[in-house]
Design a protein around this motif. Sequence first.
Motif, PDB file in Angstrom:
ATOM      1  N   TRP A  35       0.748  -1.097  -0.057  1.00  0.00           N
ATOM      2  CA  TRP A  35      -0.209  -0.001  -0.029  1.00  0.00           C
ATOM      3  C   TRP A  35       0.861   1.267   0.097  1.00  0.00           C
ATOM      4  O   TRP A  35       0.480   2.183  -0.422  1.00  0.00           O
ATOM      5  N   ILE A  36       2.001   1.266   0.584  1.00  0.00           N
ATOM      6  CA  ILE A  36       2.956   2.261   0.297  1.00  0.00           C
ATOM      7  C   ILE A  36       3.320   2.542  -1.153  1.00  0.00           C
ATOM      8  O   ILE A  36       3.327   3.597  -1.541  1.00  0.00           O
ATOM      9  N   GLY A  37       3.731   1.517  -1.658  1.00  0.00           N
ATOM     10  CA  GLY A  37       3.867   1.465  -3.191  1.00  0.00           C
ATOM     11  C   GLY A  37       2.730   2.067  -3.933  1.00  0.00           C
ATOM     12  O   GLY A  37       2.675   2.716  -5.033  1.00  0.00           O
ATOM     13  N   TYR A  38       1.451   1.544  -3.870  1.00  0.00           N
ATOM     14  CA  TYR A  38       0.292   1.869  -4.130  1.00  0.00           C
ATOM     15  C   TYR A  38       0.015   3.640  -4.042  1.00  0.00           C
ATOM     16  O   TYR A  38      -0.116   4.161  -5.307  1.00  0.00           O
ATOM     17  N   ARG A  39       0.126   4.198  -3.065  1.00  0.00           N
ATOM     18  CA  ARG A  39       0.115   5.661  -2.809  1.00  0.00           C
ATOM     19  C   ARG A  39       1.155   6.225  -3.813  1.00  0.00           C
ATOM     20  O   ARG A  39       0.758   7.312  -4.137  1.00  0.00           O
ATOM     21  N   LYS A  40       2.322   5.627  -3.657  1.00  0.00           N
ATOM     22  CA  LYS A  40       3.485   6.388  -4.290  1.00  0.00           C
ATOM     23  C   LYS A  40       3.119   6.429  -6.036  1.00  0.00           C
ATOM     24  O   LYS A  40       3.410   7.494  -6.790  1.00  0.00           O
ATOM     25  N   SER A  97       1.549   9.262 -11.035  1.00  0.00           N
ATOM     26  CA  SER A  97       0.683   9.469 -11.981  1.00  0.00           C
ATOM     27  C   SER A  97      -0.117  10.939 -12.112  1.00  0.00           C
ATOM     28  O   SER A  97      -0.075  11.563 -13.116  1.00  0.00           O
ATOM     29  N   VAL A  98      -0.421  11.238 -10.899  1.00  0.00           N
ATOM     30  CA  VAL A  98      -0.954  12.568 -10.692  1.00  0.00           C
ATOM     31  C   VAL A  98      -0.273  13.725 -10.797  1.00  0.00           C
ATOM     32  O   VAL A  98      -0.515  14.764 -11.331  1.00  0.00           O
ATOM     33  N   GLU A  99       0.920  13.435  -9.958  1.00  0.00           N
ATOM     34  CA  GLU A  99       1.802  14.850  -9.812  1.00  0.00           C
ATOM     35  C   GLU A  99       3.180  14.717 -10.729  1.00  0.00           C
ATOM     36  O   GLU A  99       3.531  15.808 -11.102  1.00  0.00           O
ATOM     37  N   GLY A 100       3.344  13.794 -11.443  1.00  0.00           N
ATOM     38  CA  GLY A 100       4.402  13.641 -12.419  1.00  0.00           C
ATOM     39  C   GLY A 100       5.807  13.384 -11.738  1.00  0.00           C
ATOM     40  O   GLY A 100       5.544  13.079 -10.505  1.00  0.00           O
ATOM     41  N   PRO A 101       6.810  13.721 -12.540  1.00  0.00           N
ATOM     42  CA  PRO A 101       8.214  13.282 -12.114  1.00  0.00           C
ATOM     43  C   PRO A 101       8.673  14.042 -10.934  1.00  0.00           C
ATOM     44  O   PRO A 101       9.598  13.722 -10.168  1.00  0.00           O
ATOM     45  N   ARG A 143      -4.228   2.640 -11.755  1.00  0.00           N
ATOM     46  CA  ARG A 143      -5.549   3.020 -11.426  1.00  0.00           C
ATOM     47  C   ARG A 143      -5.841   4.797 -11.509  1.00  0.00           C
ATOM     48  O   ARG A 143      -6.789   5.113 -12.166  1.00  0.00           O
ATOM     49  N   ALA A 144      -4.772   5.323 -11.435  1.00  0.00           N
ATOM     50  CA  ALA A 144      -4.566   6.737 -11.577  1.00  0.00           C
ATOM     51  C   ALA A 144      -4.870   7.133 -13.048  1.00  0.00           C
ATOM     52  O   ALA A 144      -5.424   7.947 -13.444  1.00  0.00           O
ATOM     53  N   GLU A 145      -4.024   6.209 -13.707  1.00  0.00           N
ATOM     54  CA  GLU A 145      -4.138   6.503 -15.324  1.00  0.00           C
ATOM     55  C   GLU A 145      -5.197   6.296 -15.852  1.00  0.00           C
ATOM     56  O   GLU A 145      -6.077   6.994 -16.773  1.00  0.00           O
ATOM     57  N   TYR A 146      -6.204   5.315 -15.372  1.00  0.00           N
ATOM     58  CA  TYR A 146      -7.565   5.206 -15.692  1.00  0.00           C
ATOM     59  C   TYR A 146      -8.408   6.040 -15.411  1.00  0.00           C
ATOM     60  O   TYR A 146      -9.334   6.477 -16.192  1.00  0.00           O
ATOM     61  N   ARG A 173      -5.504   5.116   1.370  1.00  0.00           N
ATOM     62  CA  ARG A 173      -4.229   4.278   0.856  1.00  0.00           C
ATOM     63  C   ARG A 173      -4.311   5.011  -0.586  1.00  0.00           C
ATOM     64  O   ARG A 173      -3.175   5.064  -1.151  1.00  0.00           O
ATOM     65  N   VAL A 174      -5.100   5.725  -0.885  1.00  0.00           N
ATOM     66  CA  VAL A 174      -5.104   6.589  -2.178  1.00  0.00           C
ATOM     67  C   VAL A 174      -5.262   8.328  -1.749  1.00  0.00           C
ATOM     68  O   VAL A 174      -6.156   8.370  -1.184  1.00  0.00           O
ATOM     69  N   PRO A 175      -4.494   9.006  -2.285  1.00  0.00           N
ATOM     70  CA  PRO A 175      -4.694  10.563  -1.969  1.00  0.00           C
ATOM     71  C   PRO A 175      -5.834  11.021  -2.670  1.00  0.00           C
ATOM     72  O   PRO A 175      -6.262  10.505  -3.553  1.00  0.00           O
ATOM     73  N   ARG A 176      -6.710  11.751  -1.876  1.00  0.00           N
ATOM     74  CA  ARG A 176      -7.826  12.579  -2.547  1.00  0.00           C
ATOM     75  C   ARG A 176      -7.347  13.520  -3.303  1.00  0.00           C
ATOM     76  O   ARG A 176      -6.101  14.128  -3.217  1.00  0.00           O
ATOM     77  N   PRO A 177      -7.877  13.769  -4.226  1.00  0.00           N
ATOM     78  CA  PRO A 177      -7.388  14.827  -5.456  1.00  0.00           C
ATOM     79  C   PRO A 177      -7.249  16.102  -4.622  1.00  0.00           C
ATOM     80  O   PRO A 177      -8.042  16.687  -4.052  1.00  0.00           O
TER      81      PRO A 177
END
Length: 297
Positions: free
Chosen positions: A24-29, A34-38, A142-145, A175-179
């Motif tokens: 789940w740490i990796g999932y959040r990262k 995907s959302v924030e970029g590099p 998931r974020a890309e979807y 586990r997933v950041p809110r937008p």
Amino acid sequence: MKDPRTTIAVLNIDLEDDLLGSYWIGYRKGYLLSVEGPAELDGYDETASDLERLEDLLVLLQARETPRKRRDLKDREKRIQQLSEDMAAHQAKLKNFDPEAYVYDKSLKASDAWLKSRRYPASQPFTPQAAYAAGLVNGWVRAEYEQTPEILGQLTTQQKRTAATQTRELQKQGRVPRPRPTRGSSVPKERRTFVYLMACEGVEPVKIGVALSPRQRALALQTGSPGKIAVVWQQEGTRALENAIHRELDEYRVRGEWFDLTSLGDPVEVVRKTAKRLEAQFRKAGHLSQYFYEDDE
């Protein structure tokens, strides 16, 4: 990796309870990547900031009055050459921060580790590092979807609803950041940037930049600067506002974010009036929230 669906098979794995934390740490990262970029990759912000500082110093040294003493001139030319080489190295380093390539590499490692752990007898156990990699890929996918409608196009209505429900549940669990709000008055004060005008004593060009703390940016640039650095104007605004001001004054650009506005009068008044004119223009067009921390009317 043009289509994130190519990695989705990596994610269909069962994990032991002691590996779920790493997953789940990796999932959040991965989701944030995907959302924030590099900027989410370790070292990216530092490299980008260092590159900006090097370019600023180069402009200041080149714009400074030519030294009269031959020794001082040689020292300045040597310093300029070193800055140019350092900039080239940082630019090359930034090109290595590719989120898609990073995720693809993690997907291969997770897939390989999973296959090895399922063999009989297992050649190696599925490690926390592999669980982290699998989670990162899953979060990124998931974020890309969620962000790409054309990818969602092949899902059925029920699948879309299920994915949305799962995301909301994961957000409740943390586990997933809110937008994060990125526009208008909903952006928290601590995340609001300032468009600023920076001047250096003895140098005609001025810098039009954007930062969370212009004062800290000036202090960072002071070391190595040929003159005293000062922030002479600032206003709350986004990077889009900075870019808009740059476009308006492009013919006066010296290099990067540095402009020679002396022919137009007082640089502070020039930039202030430009920002004011753009504000009225964007307000009328209904696009104010993209440039200022105000809501569209």
